[in-house]
Design a protein around this motif. Structure first.
Motif, PDB file in Angstrom:
ATOM      1  N   TRP A 108      47.007 -16.555  79.949  1.00  0.00           N
ATOM      2  CA  TRP A 108      46.193 -17.043  81.058  1.00  0.00           C
ATOM      3  C   TRP A 108      44.721 -16.722  80.780  1.00  0.00           C
ATOM      4  O   TRP A 108      44.398 -15.867  79.950  1.00  0.00           O
ATOM      5  CB  TRP A 108      46.620 -16.387  82.375  1.00  0.00           C
ATOM      6  CG  TRP A 108      46.443 -14.896  82.389  1.00  0.00           C
ATOM      7  CD1 TRP A 108      47.352 -13.941  82.010  1.00  0.00           C
ATOM      8  CD2 TRP A 108      45.261 -14.183  82.773  1.00  0.00           C
ATOM      9  NE1 TRP A 108      46.814 -12.680  82.137  1.00  0.00           N
ATOM     10  CE2 TRP A 108      45.536 -12.793  82.598  1.00  0.00           C
ATOM     11  CE3 TRP A 108      44.008 -14.572  83.240  1.00  0.00           C
ATOM     12  CZ2 TRP A 108      44.594 -11.811  82.883  1.00  0.00           C
ATOM     13  CZ3 TRP A 108      43.061 -13.587  83.519  1.00  0.00           C
ATOM     14  CH2 TRP A 108      43.368 -12.225  83.347  1.00  0.00           C
ATOM     15  N   SER A 109      43.859 -17.424  81.466  1.00  0.00           N
ATOM     16  CA  SER A 109      42.433 -17.144  81.357  1.00  0.00           C
ATOM     17  C   SER A 109      41.762 -17.469  82.685  1.00  0.00           C
ATOM     18  O   SER A 109      42.278 -18.256  83.486  1.00  0.00           O
ATOM     19  CB  SER A 109      41.783 -17.947  80.225  1.00  0.00           C
ATOM     20  OG  SER A 109      41.827 -19.337  80.508  1.00  0.00           O
ATOM     21  N   GLY A 110      40.623 -16.858  82.917  1.00  0.00           N
ATOM     22  CA  GLY A 110      39.871 -17.113  84.137  1.00  0.00           C
ATOM     23  C   GLY A 110      38.457 -16.607  83.995  1.00  0.00           C
ATOM     24  O   GLY A 110      38.178 -15.729  83.181  1.00  0.00           O
ATOM     25  N   GLY A 111      37.555 -17.192  84.773  1.00  0.00           N
ATOM     26  CA  GLY A 111      36.178 -16.745  84.698  1.00  0.00           C
ATOM     27  C   GLY A 111      35.313 -17.347  85.785  1.00  0.00           C
ATOM     28  O   GLY A 111      35.660 -18.357  86.398  1.00  0.00           O
ATOM     29  N   VAL A 112      34.185 -16.693  86.030  1.00  0.00           N
ATOM     30  CA  VAL A 112      33.198 -17.144  87.009  1.00  0.00           C
ATOM     31  C   VAL A 112      31.851 -17.228  86.312  1.00  0.00           C
ATOM     32  O   VAL A 112      31.486 -16.329  85.542  1.00  0.00           O
ATOM     33  CB  VAL A 112      33.110 -16.172  88.203  1.00  0.00           C
ATOM     34  CG1 VAL A 112      32.030 -16.624  89.180  1.00  0.00           C
ATOM     35  CG2 VAL A 112      34.454 -16.054  88.907  1.00  0.00           C
TER      36      VAL A 112
END
Length: 253
Positions: free
Chosen positions: A199-203
């Protein structure tokens, strides 16, 4: 997409930046050159990618977001160099009203493979396609959807799977105008196949049209990103991920 001479370049171009950021003109040709530095490995990796659209693209509000879904005919070229490996690929989409065709060729280590598919566009906010990849000998189904929250904000979703559901991925993007001048984006994705999943995520936060800073994670590894926009035609991006540094220069016309 990034590296070590960023600050001197910023100082050189800073005087012209404010004037150039008063408007967001349309663009059709996007080209990026990237340098990747791996700690404890002597060789750097280099990559060049270029994409041309046969119709002007409108910005969503920042100088690196030109819409979530491609709805115009386009061609692209990608080349990379790392050690003795020099892979390259050409691809494109051709739209015939709501129908479109997809095609591409990739060459790596003496082997050339192809990609071909067809798709349909529903009202410019839902894009579906079916594609065959010769390299993996699999057929893939892809759907993209954009939901406009208002004139400046949107939600984007993408889902992809092979026909046997052995390899699949989903992703989502939130893009919004804040404080009447800044923007924020939130990206999330998840992929899995019969061997592993991640998974990956970012702001990322955009300070007007000149700077942006991002923080996220890819498979639990910290990702840091920063952009500096010299003008509406050129910008640099720096990335750091798990002892890998990348610098990119992007030109768009």
């Amino acid at each position: 997409m990034r590296f070590k001479y960023t600050l001197p370049v910023i100082a050189l171009f800073a005087s012209t930046t404010i004037q150039a950021q008063q408007s967001l003109p349309q663009k059709s040709w996007f080209t990026s050159f990237r340098i990747t530095d791996f700690e404890h490995i002597s060789n750097n990796a280099y990559a060049l990618s270029s994409q041309y659209y046969f119709a002007p693209q409108e910005s969503s509000g920042t100088l690196d977001d030109w819409g979530y879904i491609d709805t115009d005919s386009n061609v692209s070229f990608d080349y990379a160099h790392f050690g003795s490996s020099n892979p390259f690929a050409v691809s494109g989409e051709y739209f015939m009203d709501k129908f479109f065709a997809v095609g591409g060729l990739a060459h790596n280590n003496g082997k050339t493979t192809g990609l071909a598919g067809v798709g349909y566009l529903f009202a410019d906010n839902l894009k579906t396609s079916v594609m065959y990849n010769e390299d993996t000998d699999d057929t893939y189904l892809t759907a993209q959807y954009q939901h406009d929250l208002n004139s400046t904000d949107y939600l984007g979703f993408t889902a992809n799977t092979d026909v046997e559901f052995d390899s699949r991925s989903v992703s989502a993007r939130y893009f919004a105008l804040v404080n009447n001048a800044d923007h924020v984006t939130v990206n999330l994705s998840y992929s899995d196949n019969k061997y592993n999943d991640y998974w990956s995520g970012g702001v990322k936060y955009y300070f007007g049209q000149q700077y942006s800073l991002g923080l996220g994670a890819i498979d639990s590894k910290l990702l840091v990103e920063a952009d500096y926009f010299f003008s509406n035609e050129y910008y640099v991006t720096f990335n750091y991920l798990d002892n890998v540094y990348q610098l990119a220069l992007t030109a768009q016309f």
